[in-house]
Scaffold this motif. Structure first.
Motif, short mmCIF file in Angstrom:
data_model
loop_
_atom_site.label_atom_id
_atom_site.label_comp_id
_atom_site.label_asym_id
_atom_site.label_seq_id
_atom_site.Cartn_x
_atom_site.Cartn_y
_atom_site.Cartn_z
N ALA A 82 0.68 2.57 -16.98
CA ALA A 82 0.90 4.02 -16.86
C ALA A 82 1.31 4.55 -18.22
N SER A 83 1.15 5.84 -18.39
CA SER A 83 1.51 6.46 -19.67
C SER A 83 2.96 6.93 -19.64
N LEU A 84 3.48 7.19 -20.82
CA LEU A 84 4.83 7.76 -20.92
C LEU A 84 4.90 9.09 -20.18
N LEU A 85 3.86 9.88 -20.28
CA LEU A 85 3.86 11.18 -19.60
C LEU A 85 3.92 11.02 -18.08
N GLU A 86 3.22 10.01 -17.56
CA GLU A 86 3.26 9.74 -16.13
C GLU A 86 4.66 9.29 -15.70
N MET A 87 5.29 8.43 -16.50
CA MET A 87 6.62 7.96 -16.14
C MET A 87 7.66 9.06 -16.28
N ILE A 88 7.45 9.97 -17.22
CA ILE A 88 8.33 11.14 -17.32
C ILE A 88 8.21 11.97 -16.05
N THR A 89 7.01 12.04 -15.49
CA THR A 89 6.82 12.78 -14.25
C THR A 89 7.58 12.11 -13.10
N VAL A 90 7.52 10.77 -13.04
CA VAL A 90 8.24 10.04 -12.00
C VAL A 90 9.74 10.32 -12.09
N TYR A 91 10.29 10.12 -13.26
CA TYR A 91 11.74 10.30 -13.43
C TYR A 91 12.13 11.77 -13.40
N GLY A 92 11.21 12.64 -13.82
CA GLY A 92 11.46 14.08 -13.72
C GLY A 92 11.57 14.53 -12.28
N THR A 93 10.83 13.86 -11.39
CA THR A 93 10.91 14.15 -9.95
C THR A 93 12.29 13.78 -9.42
N PHE A 94 12.79 12.61 -9.82
CA PHE A 94 14.14 12.22 -9.41
C PHE A 94 15.18 13.23 -9.91
N ALA A 95 14.95 13.76 -11.10
CA ALA A 95 15.90 14.70 -11.70
C ALA A 95 15.74 16.12 -11.14
N ASN A 96 14.72 16.32 -10.31
CA ASN A 96 14.42 17.67 -9.81
C ASN A 96 14.46 17.71 -8.28
N GLU A 97 15.38 16.94 -7.71
CA GLU A 97 15.63 16.97 -6.27
C GLU A 97 14.38 16.59 -5.45
N GLY A 98 13.56 15.71 -6.01
CA GLY A 98 12.39 15.22 -5.29
C GLY A 98 11.15 16.07 -5.41
N ARG A 99 11.23 17.13 -6.25
CA ARG A 99 10.06 17.98 -6.47
C ARG A 99 9.38 17.55 -7.77
N ASP A 142 0.83 -1.20 0.00
CA ASP A 142 0.00 0.00 0.00
C ASP A 142 0.87 1.26 0.00
N ARG A 143 1.97 1.22 0.74
CA ARG A 143 2.88 2.37 0.78
C ARG A 143 3.58 2.56 -0.57
N VAL A 144 3.89 1.46 -1.23
CA VAL A 144 4.49 1.56 -2.56
C VAL A 144 3.51 2.19 -3.54
N ARG A 145 2.24 1.76 -3.49
CA ARG A 145 1.23 2.33 -4.39
C ARG A 145 1.05 3.82 -4.13
N LYS A 146 1.01 4.21 -2.86
CA LYS A 146 0.84 5.63 -2.54
C LYS A 146 2.04 6.45 -3.01
N GLN A 147 3.23 5.87 -2.89
CA GLN A 147 4.42 6.57 -3.38
C GLN A 147 4.36 6.75 -4.89
N ALA A 148 3.89 5.71 -5.60
CA ALA A 148 3.75 5.81 -7.06
C ALA A 148 2.78 6.93 -7.43
N ASN A 149 1.68 7.06 -6.69
CA ASN A 149 0.73 8.14 -6.94
C ASN A 149 1.35 9.50 -6.67
N ARG A 150 2.10 9.62 -5.59
CA ARG A 150 2.75 10.90 -5.27
C ARG A 150 3.76 11.30 -6.35
N LEU A 151 4.46 10.31 -6.88
CA LEU A 151 5.49 10.60 -7.87
C LEU A 151 4.91 10.91 -9.24
N GLY A 152 3.62 10.57 -9.47
CA GLY A 152 3.04 10.99 -10.74
C GLY A 152 2.20 9.98 -11.48
N ILE A 153 2.07 8.74 -10.97
CA ILE A 153 1.21 7.76 -11.64
C ILE A 153 -0.20 7.93 -11.10
#
Length: 212
Positions: free
Chosen positions: A153-170, A125-136
């Protein structure tokens, strides 16, 4: 003239793909290619959802780090069965077992056994919530196979996930439109760009630094 079978043969050998290029620091989308020819295929591969596979795994590791796991922790590379999930027993892609992996080693080698162990220990459940927070945004599967990328998930959603990693967690807020001009260059509409300072901090800076 092209016969129906020739048309089908050509269609089956045509690569359909999408691409998006974005700046995670500003939220600006620089390029968006949804398909090969909108005149014939009105289908956007940037927004369409598919199983994301191992690209989901960093989400599991990010949540484990948030839950006070450390990169230097070691995990046994053993094939386990999970009785509460109908004796599901995930395999590694190379079918190799034995020994131990650190978190960086397991992630860089995409080791399924360790990833599932982390997800189960952290809590699905915590993993799913983290995925939602990151952009899925969609509904995520409830079983442990989610850790191996069974979620759609869509490419745009996954870009959001990885974009968060590239943006210091924002987590970036994307925009693709700056302004609309008429044929004389007069601006008739200007899009209010999102302020990067307002991007939500969804991962702690410390966890994000470890992930990067």
């Amino acid at each position: 003239n092209t016969s129906p079978i020739d048309s089908i043969r050509q269609l089956l050998t045509t690569l359909h793909a999408g691409m998006v290029v974005a700046d995670p620091h500003t939220g600006a989308i620089r390029a968006w290619v949804g398909g090969i020819d909108y005149g014939y295929f009105q289908y956007d591969h940037v927004k369409s959802s598919r199983q994301v596979g191992s690209t989901f795994k960093p989400i599991v590791y990010a949540q484990a780090l948030e839950d006070t796991r450390y990169p230097c922790d070691y995990f046994e590379n053993e094939r386990l069965s999970y009785p509460e999930f109908e004796d599901w027993s995930p395999r590694n892609s190379d079918d190799q077992y034995g020994g131990y992996y650190s978190m960086p080693g397991a992630l860089s080698h995409s080791v399924n056994t360790v990833t599932v162990q982390l997800a189960m220990e952290t809590g699905l459940d915590r993993v799913r919530k983290q995925a939602n927070r990151l952009g899925i945004k969609g509904t995520l599967p409830e079983g442990p196979a989610i850790s191996l990328g069974t979620a759609d998930a869509s490419l745009l959603e996954m870009i959001t996930v990885y974009g968060t990693f590239a943006n210091e967690g924002r987590r970036p807020t994307w925009h693709y439109l700056d302004r609309i001009e008429d044929r004389n260059g007069q601006v008739i509409f200007e899009y209010p760009k999102p302020d990067p300072a307002t991007f939500e901090q969804v991962l702690s800076p410390a966890t994000n630094a470890l992930m990067v």
